[in-house]
Design a protein around this motif. Structure first.
Motif, short mmCIF file in Angstrom:
data_model
loop_
_atom_site.label_atom_id
_atom_site.label_comp_id
_atom_site.label_asym_id
_atom_site.label_seq_id
_atom_site.Cartn_x
_atom_site.Cartn_y
_atom_site.Cartn_z
N ILE A 24 0.83 -1.21 0.00
CA ILE A 24 0.00 0.00 0.00
C ILE A 24 0.86 1.25 0.00
O ILE A 24 0.55 2.22 -0.68
N ARG A 25 1.96 1.24 0.73
CA ARG A 25 2.85 2.41 0.72
C ARG A 25 3.40 2.68 -0.68
O ARG A 25 3.57 3.82 -1.06
N GLY A 28 -0.28 2.37 -3.23
CA GLY A 28 -1.48 3.07 -2.81
C GLY A 28 -2.60 2.10 -2.45
O GLY A 28 -2.45 0.88 -2.50
N LEU A 29 -3.73 2.68 -2.10
CA LEU A 29 -4.87 1.88 -1.66
C LEU A 29 -5.50 1.07 -2.77
O LEU A 29 -6.32 0.18 -2.52
N ASN A 30 -5.13 1.35 -4.01
CA ASN A 30 -5.66 0.57 -5.12
C ASN A 30 -4.94 -0.76 -5.30
O ASN A 30 -5.29 -1.55 -6.18
N ARG A 107 7.58 6.05 6.70
CA ARG A 107 6.67 5.13 6.01
C ARG A 107 5.44 4.82 6.86
O ARG A 107 4.34 4.73 6.35
N ALA A 110 3.14 7.78 6.73
CA ALA A 110 2.48 7.85 5.43
C ALA A 110 1.40 6.77 5.32
O ALA A 110 0.32 7.02 4.77
N LEU A 111 1.69 5.60 5.85
CA LEU A 111 0.72 4.51 5.78
C LEU A 111 -0.55 4.85 6.54
O LEU A 111 -1.66 4.70 6.01
N SER A 113 -1.68 7.71 7.24
CA SER A 113 -2.35 8.80 6.51
C SER A 113 -3.16 8.25 5.35
O SER A 113 -4.31 8.63 5.15
N GLN A 114 -2.57 7.33 4.59
CA GLN A 114 -3.29 6.72 3.48
C GLN A 114 -4.49 5.93 3.99
O GLN A 114 -5.59 6.05 3.46
N LEU A 115 -4.26 5.11 5.00
CA LEU A 115 -5.34 4.27 5.53
C LEU A 115 -6.49 5.11 6.07
O LEU A 115 -7.65 4.71 5.98
N THR A 117 -7.88 7.54 4.91
CA THR A 117 -8.82 8.00 3.88
C THR A 117 -9.94 6.98 3.67
O THR A 117 -10.92 7.29 3.00
#
Length: 195
Positions: A24-25, A28-30, A107, A110-111, A113-115, A117
């Motif tokens: 995912i890092r 991305g979430l895709n 990392r 950032a992870l 932060s992405q999660l 969303t």
């Protein structure tokens, strides 16, 4: 493929969470479940055995990140300290501790932060924040002191996200001073700019 030979179910689950974080890092979430399973060295069926859906995997990944931080705070509680602010001092120590691997720390930030969303993860993070705020409220410090020291520690702790560090002598001094403010809140209250 199922379970990889020699791995316990717990080891496989841990490997899947680590792989999910890494994939995912970078993607991305895709990132797909296939990508994550392949990275972990298991079949997609093996991944589904442990996590029934991508949402379940993302939630568990977020739980693990939050739990690592909570474990770090708990490990920094001083058993000899029973004065008001004990939890807050452990929180400051956890946030301002020198990081051995600042790239890994970056990392991790950032992870999460992405999660965050993902709506279900955002709700989990909000619930964790409420719990954290309840622990601060019960810690016995004046609200203005609590706000000052936690805001300062929170702000400084994200330095690695922007390529900075928290491993300098200035940061050690800041940690010491923030902890002093939790032990002697009257120092904060005596400053001329206090309302």
């Amino acid at each position: 493929m199922g379970r990889t030979a020699g791995r316990s179910p717990e080891d496989t689950r841990r490997a899947l969470l680590e792989s999910a974080g890494e994939v995912i890092r970078t993607r991305g979430l895709n990132a797909s479940l296939d990508d994550i399973a392949r990275h972990a060295g298991v079949s997609k069926g093996g991944l589904i055995y442990h996590f029934a859906s991508k949402d379940e995997l993302l939630l568990e990944l977020a739980r693990s990140v939050l739990a690592r931080f909570r474990d770090d705070v708990a490990a920094r509680l001083d058993p000899a300290d029973d004065a008001p602010g004990r939890f807050t001092r452990a929180y400051i120590r956890a946030l301002l501790a020198p990081v051995e691997d600042e790239v890994a720390a970056r990392r991790e930030m950032a992870l999460i932060s992405q999660l965050s969303t993902v709506p279900a993860v955002a709700a989990l993070v909000a619930a964790d924040t409420t719990e954290l705020n309840d622990e601060f409220a019960a810690d016995g410090l004046p609200p203005d002191v609590l706000t000052l020291v936690t805001a300062a520690a929170d702000g400084v702790s994200i330095a690695p996200m922007w390529g900075g560090t928290v491993a300098t002598a200035d940061h050690r001094e800041l940690e010491k001073r923030l902890i002093q403010l939790t032990r002697r809140p009257e120092l904060w209250q005596s400053l001329p700019w206090t309302p």
